[in-house]
Design a protein around this motif. Structure first.
Motif, PDB file in Angstrom:
ATOM      1  N   SER A 455       0.835  -1.203   0.000  1.00 14.26           N
ATOM      2  CA  SER A 455       0.000   0.000   0.000  1.00 14.26           C
ATOM      3  C   SER A 455       0.870   1.254   0.000  1.00 14.26           C
ATOM      4  O   SER A 455       1.853   1.340   0.753  1.00 14.26           O
ATOM      5  CB  SER A 455      -0.912   0.007   1.248  1.00 14.26           C
ATOM      6  N   PRO A 456       0.509   2.240  -0.827  1.00  9.59           N
ATOM      7  CA  PRO A 456       1.346   3.447  -0.901  1.00  9.59           C
ATOM      8  C   PRO A 456       1.203   4.300   0.370  1.00  9.59           C
ATOM      9  O   PRO A 456       0.210   4.223   1.098  1.00  9.59           O
ATOM     10  CB  PRO A 456       0.790   4.184  -2.120  1.00  9.59           C
ATOM     11  N   ARG A 457       2.230   5.079   0.639  1.00 14.30           N
ATOM     12  CA  ARG A 457       2.209   6.023   1.770  1.00 14.30           C
ATOM     13  C   ARG A 457       1.911   7.409   1.223  1.00 14.30           C
ATOM     14  O   ARG A 457       2.591   7.887   0.326  1.00 14.30           O
ATOM     15  CB  ARG A 457       3.564   6.008   2.489  1.00 14.30           C
ATOM     16  N   LEU A 458       0.853   8.056   1.782  1.00 15.12           N
ATOM     17  CA  LEU A 458       0.396   9.370   1.301  1.00 15.12           C
ATOM     18  C   LEU A 458       0.926  10.466   2.227  1.00 15.12           C
ATOM     19  O   LEU A 458       0.910  10.320   3.459  1.00 15.12           O
ATOM     20  CB  LEU A 458      -1.134   9.428   1.246  1.00 15.12           C
ATOM     21  N   GLN A 459       1.378  11.588   1.644  1.00 17.80           N
ATOM     22  CA  GLN A 459       1.963  12.688   2.409  1.00 17.80           C
ATOM     23  C   GLN A 459       1.381  14.017   1.909  1.00 17.80           C
ATOM     24  O   GLN A 459       1.409  14.289   0.704  1.00 17.80           O
ATOM     25  CB  GLN A 459       3.486  12.691   2.242  1.00 17.80           C
ATOM     26  N   TRP A 460       0.841  14.808   2.868  1.00 15.44           N
ATOM     27  CA  TRP A 460       0.321  16.149   2.537  1.00 15.44           C
ATOM     28  C   TRP A 460       1.444  17.177   2.667  1.00 15.44           C
ATOM     29  O   TRP A 460       2.340  17.053   3.489  1.00 15.44           O
ATOM     30  CB  TRP A 460      -0.797  16.535   3.514  1.00 15.44           C
ATOM     31  N   SER A 461       1.358  18.190   1.841  1.00 14.19           N
ATOM     32  CA  SER A 461       2.270  19.332   1.956  1.00 14.19           C
ATOM     33  C   SER A 461       1.501  20.605   1.621  1.00 14.19           C
ATOM     34  O   SER A 461       0.517  20.573   0.877  1.00 14.19           O
ATOM     35  CB  SER A 461       3.471  19.171   1.014  1.00 14.19           C
ATOM     36  N   LYS A 462       1.924  21.712   2.171  1.00 16.73           N
ATOM     37  CA  LYS A 462       1.320  23.025   1.926  1.00 16.73           C
ATOM     38  C   LYS A 462       2.425  23.987   1.566  1.00 16.73           C
ATOM     39  O   LYS A 462       3.372  24.176   2.344  1.00 16.73           O
ATOM     40  CB  LYS A 462       0.588  23.505   3.176  1.00 16.73           C
ATOM     41  N   ASP A 463       2.283  24.578   0.406  1.00 16.94           N
ATOM     42  CA  ASP A 463       3.321  25.461  -0.134  1.00 16.94           C
ATOM     43  C   ASP A 463       4.682  24.776  -0.141  1.00 16.94           C
ATOM     44  O   ASP A 463       5.714  25.360   0.200  1.00 16.94           O
ATOM     45  CB  ASP A 463       3.383  26.776   0.661  1.00 16.94           C
ATOM     46  N   LYS A 468       2.148  18.207   9.260  1.00 16.21           N
ATOM     47  CA  LYS A 468       2.139  17.177  10.280  1.00 16.21           C
ATOM     48  C   LYS A 468       0.731  16.786  10.671  1.00 16.21           C
ATOM     49  O   LYS A 468       0.497  15.734  11.230  1.00 16.21           O
ATOM     50  CB  LYS A 468       2.881  17.677  11.517  1.00 16.21           C
ATOM     51  N   GLU A 469      -0.211  17.701  10.395  1.00 20.01           N
ATOM     52  CA  GLU A 469      -1.567  17.384  10.749  1.00 20.01           C
ATOM     53  C   GLU A 469      -2.107  16.302   9.826  1.00 20.01           C
ATOM     54  O   GLU A 469      -1.648  16.086   8.714  1.00 20.01           O
ATOM     55  CB  GLU A 469      -2.469  18.628  10.643  1.00 20.01           C
ATOM     56  N   GLY A 470      -3.113  15.625  10.277  1.00 16.10           N
ATOM     57  CA  GLY A 470      -3.768  14.636   9.427  1.00 16.10           C
ATOM     58  C   GLY A 470      -3.463  13.212   9.875  1.00 16.10           C
ATOM     59  O   GLY A 470      -2.544  12.943  10.632  1.00 16.10           O
ATOM     60  N   THR A 471      -4.265  12.268   9.390  1.00 17.45           N
ATOM     61  CA  THR A 471      -4.105  10.839   9.664  1.00 17.45           C
ATOM     62  C   THR A 471      -4.079  10.077   8.352  1.00 17.45           C
ATOM     63  O   THR A 471      -4.555  10.559   7.329  1.00 17.45           O
ATOM     64  CB  THR A 471      -5.245  10.321  10.543  1.00 17.45           C
ATOM     65  N   VAL A 490      -6.785  22.363   7.365  1.00 15.96           N
ATOM     66  CA  VAL A 490      -6.024  23.564   7.035  1.00 15.96           C
ATOM     67  C   VAL A 490      -6.005  24.470   8.283  1.00 15.96           C
ATOM     68  O   VAL A 490      -7.042  24.760   8.864  1.00 15.96           O
ATOM     69  CB  VAL A 490      -6.642  24.304   5.837  1.00 15.96           C
ATOM     70  N   ALA A 491      -4.835  24.875   8.679  1.00 18.25           N
ATOM     71  CA  ALA A 491      -4.722  25.743   9.866  1.00 18.25           C
ATOM     72  C   ALA A 491      -5.380  27.110   9.607  1.00 18.25           C
ATOM     73  O   ALA A 491      -5.464  27.543   8.461  1.00 18.25           O
ATOM     74  CB  ALA A 491      -3.256  25.914  10.226  1.00 18.25           C
ATOM     75  N   PRO A 492      -5.811  27.825  10.652  1.00 19.82           N
ATOM     76  CA  PRO A 492      -6.416  29.161  10.445  1.00 19.82           C
ATOM     77  C   PRO A 492      -5.415  30.111   9.803  1.00 19.82           C
ATOM     78  O   PRO A 492      -4.207  30.006  10.031  1.00 19.82           O
ATOM     79  CB  PRO A 492      -6.759  29.594  11.863  1.00 19.82           C
ATOM     80  N   LEU A 493      -5.955  31.102   9.030  1.00 23.68           N
ATOM     81  CA  LEU A 493      -5.087  32.085   8.410  1.00 23.68           C
ATOM     82  C   LEU A 493      -4.563  33.054   9.462  1.00 23.68           C
ATOM     83  O   LEU A 493      -5.247  33.388  10.430  1.00 23.68           O
ATOM     84  CB  LEU A 493      -5.863  32.881   7.356  1.00 23.68           C
ATOM     85  N   SER A 494      -3.343  33.535   9.289  1.00 27.99           N
ATOM     86  CA  SER A 494      -2.754  34.502  10.232  1.00 27.99           C
ATOM     87  C   SER A 494      -2.883  35.933   9.677  1.00 27.99           C
ATOM     88  O   SER A 494      -2.839  36.129   8.470  1.00 27.99           O
ATOM     89  CB  SER A 494      -1.282  34.156  10.465  1.00 27.99           C
ATOM     90  N   VAL A 495      -3.062  36.906  10.576  1.00 30.31           N
ATOM     91  CA  VAL A 495      -3.169  38.340  10.197  1.00 30.31           C
ATOM     92  C   VAL A 495      -2.138  39.105  11.017  1.00 30.31           C
ATOM     93  O   VAL A 495      -2.074  38.939  12.239  1.00 30.31           O
ATOM     94  CB  VAL A 495      -4.573  38.902  10.462  1.00 30.31           C
ATOM     95  N   THR A 496      -1.337  39.928  10.335  1.00 29.25           N
ATOM     96  CA  THR A 496      -0.270  40.671  11.003  1.00 29.25           C
ATOM     97  C   THR A 496      -0.346  42.153  10.608  1.00 29.25           C
ATOM     98  O   THR A 496      -0.568  42.462   9.440  1.00 29.25           O
ATOM     99  CB  THR A 496       1.108  40.116  10.601  1.00 29.25           C
ATOM    100  N   ILE A 497      -0.172  43.082  11.621  1.00 28.14           N
ATOM    101  CA  ILE A 497      -0.117  44.547  11.364  1.00 28.14           C
ATOM    102  C   ILE A 497       1.322  44.970  11.447  1.00 28.14           C
ATOM    103  O   ILE A 497       2.008  44.688  12.442  1.00 28.14           O
ATOM    104  CB  ILE A 497      -0.970  45.324  12.376  1.00 28.14           C
ATOM    105  N   VAL A 498       1.792  45.636  10.429  1.00 22.08           N
ATOM    106  CA  VAL A 498       3.174  46.102  10.360  1.00 22.08           C
ATOM    107  C   VAL A 498       3.166  47.628  10.495  1.00 22.08           C
ATOM    108  O   VAL A 498       2.433  48.324   9.764  1.00 22.08           O
ATOM    109  CB  VAL A 498       3.851  45.697   9.062  1.00 22.08           C
TER     110      VAL A 498
END
Length: 532
Positions: A455-463, A468-471, A490-498
């Motif tokens: 059985s193949p091993r499945l791996q998620w990636s983002k960008d 690491k999340e997921g089963t 999908v983790a929550p989006l981050s917002v930053t003020i510069v």
């Protein structure tokens, strides 16, 4: 009837025939007595003649062995000869004299034949053919029976079997009335004729039983090849006591037997028994570990060019430490319908291990095997097997078994893994397109793969970065294939003020709001103290 009697009583010139019984032909054995019968009528004088000469009426110095027998008053005038000799072998007549100056009248002649039985014949060997003979070589023999009457009949036998290649001839004897018989035989005695009786028999009408001459064959026979008895198997244990016997059958003269151990003489005696002889030599040896691979040899020595020979046995000493362990090397994984070669190697053992391959209860034929001496003692055995497998062989147990005679078996095994092609399909399970989500909201995505073995091993990636999340989970399928799936949140989006690090009163201030990646693009709103 009267006429017939008259004719019977008249012979010669019409006068009355004086003989009632005339002598007849007869024979006598040399040295025995003989009698010639003669019966006359009337009272005429009777005498005997031999070969035309008168023998006389009574014994004389010239004829002491002759005498008359019978009753003369009855006309019986028999001639008896005592201890006949060859001189008596002649023609005899009974003669009747009528007086008045007339010639005596003679009976019919009677032949007395003197028979001479054969004495013991002589077996004659050609010059230079003295015993013993070389077995298998041709030799010519003559059997001679001299001075017999009539000639003797000769017969030759070997071991009771008549010989056929015999030539016979009749020769003159030492007396004109005697003959000699000679039989010549060409004989090629086989080795098995050693000790057999060669017999020549002579017989004629004068003897009641034959006379014979004999010869016991003495042949130079090479011995048979030696054999070693008392050892059922060359595989022996240290500490075992061996009682070996070297046996050689036949041979004249018997061979001498000698033992050696790797060329070093061993003390042993030898004896010859029976007829034909069997030579035996016994040796006793206590086995030590150092006797492994030593050669015990028995030599048979004979003076004949083709004699002698040797027999040997090479010992294989079994010790308790020599039981073979086995190791399998090679990768037991093979692609479907591919080939793989595995090797099985035994640890040093003595005796050498026998290696066998098994798969699914069936023995496999190795592609090659080799056996080499190990350092010190023992042997290392290596065997290879090449497999071509399909996916049904996946999970099968391949076993290599090592059998050491007298010490049992050991084995090693591996599990075969048969791989298939990559997954046949790959797809995502996700919300429909153009659906929007709030920042902080969790979204579940699922990746599926069909087929593939293992059985193949499945791996998620983002960008491009692994998540690491997921089963991950997989389900088996027939033939070793299966489907696989992976869930990811999908983790929550981050917002930053510069902003600038410092600002003075009265100066203008620029604030920048940065939002992380999101889909669809987020809408940004500013609030101050809770008010837009």
């Amino acid at each position: 009837v009267v006429l017939v009697l008259l004719l019977l009583g008249v012979k010669g010139g019409g006068a009355s025939w004086p003989f009632v019984e005339e002598p007849s032909n007869g024979s006598a054995v040399l040295g025995q007595g003989a009698e010639l019968r003669c019966v006359t009528r009337g009272g005429g004088a009777v005498q005997w003649a031999r070969g035309g000469s008168c023998s006389g009426l009574r014994p004389t110095p010239a004829h002491p062995r002759y005498r008359l027998a019978g009753d003369p008053r009855r006309g019986e005038h028999h001639l008896r000869v005592g201890a006949v000799t060859l001189e008596d072998d002649d023609v005899f007549e009974c003669q009747v004299g009528e007086g008045n100056g007339t010639e005596p009248r003679a009976s019919r002649p009677a032949q007395l034949t003197v028979l001479v039985p054969p004495g013991p014949p002589r077996l004659e060997l050609p010059e230079g053919a003295e015993l013993p003979w070389v077995g298998g070589a041709e030799v010519t023999l003559r059997c001679h029976a001299p001075d017999t009457r009539p000639p003797a009949r000769l017969s030759l036998t070997l071991g009771g079997v008549p010989l056929t290649d015999v030539t016979t001839r009749i020769l003159e004897g030492s007396h004109p009335k005697l003959s000699s018989s000679e039989a010549t035989v060409r004989l090629t005695p086989p080795a098995g004729a050693q000790g057999q009786l060669l017999l020549c028999e002579a017989q004629n009408e004068a003897g009641a039983s034959p006379t014979a001459a004999s010869l016991v064959l003495d042949l130079l026979v090479p011995p048979g090849p030696p054999t070693i008895e008392g050892l059922q198997s060359p595989h022996v244990r240290a500490g075992e006591t061996l009682r070996l016997e070297c046996v050689v059958r036949g041979g004249n003269p018997p061979p001498s037997l000698h033992w050696d151990k790797d060329g070093r003489p061993l003390a042993a005696s030898w004896v010859t028994e029976g007829d034909p002889g069997v030579s035996r030599s016994r040796v006793t040896l206590t086995v030590t570990p150092d006797d492994d691979r030593v050669t015990l040899r028995c030599h048979a020595h004979s003076p004949l060019p083709s004699g002698g020979g040797s027999a040997s046995v090479t010992l294989s000493v079994t010790c308790e430490w020599t039981r073979a362990e086995v190791t399998i090397t090679g990768t037991p994984t093979v692609g479907e319908n591919g080939t793989v070669t595995l090797s099985c190697t035994s640890a040093p053992s003595n005796p050498p291990a026998r290696l066998r391959w098994w798969l699914g209860g069936q023995e496999l034929t190795p592609t090659e095997s080799a056996r080499t001496p190990a350092r010190g003692r023992g042997w290392v055995t290596v065997t290879n097997v090449t497999l071509r497998r399909h996916r049904r062989a996946h999970g099968g147990t391949l076993l290599c078994e090592a059998e050491t005679p007298g010490l049992g078996t050991h084995s090693a095994s591996v599990t075969l893994s048969v791989t298939r092609a990559p997954p046949q399909a790959l797809w995502l399970e996700a919300p429909p397109p153009n659906v929007t989500f709030r920042v902080g909201e969790r979204v579940r995505l699922r990746c599926h793969a069909r087929g593939g073995h293992p059985s193949p091993r499945l791996q998620w990636s983002k960008d491009g970065r692994p998540l690491k999340e997921g089963t991950q989970a997989s389900g088996g399928a027939r033939g070793g294939g299966g489907d696989a799936g992976a869930d990811a949140d999908v983790a929550p989006l981050s917002v930053t003020i510069v902003a600038a690090p410092e600002v003075r009163a009265g100066q203008s201030l620029t604030l920048t709001c940065l939002a992380g990646s999101a889909h669809p693009p987020p809408t940004l709103r500013w609030h101050r103290q809770g008010h837009p």
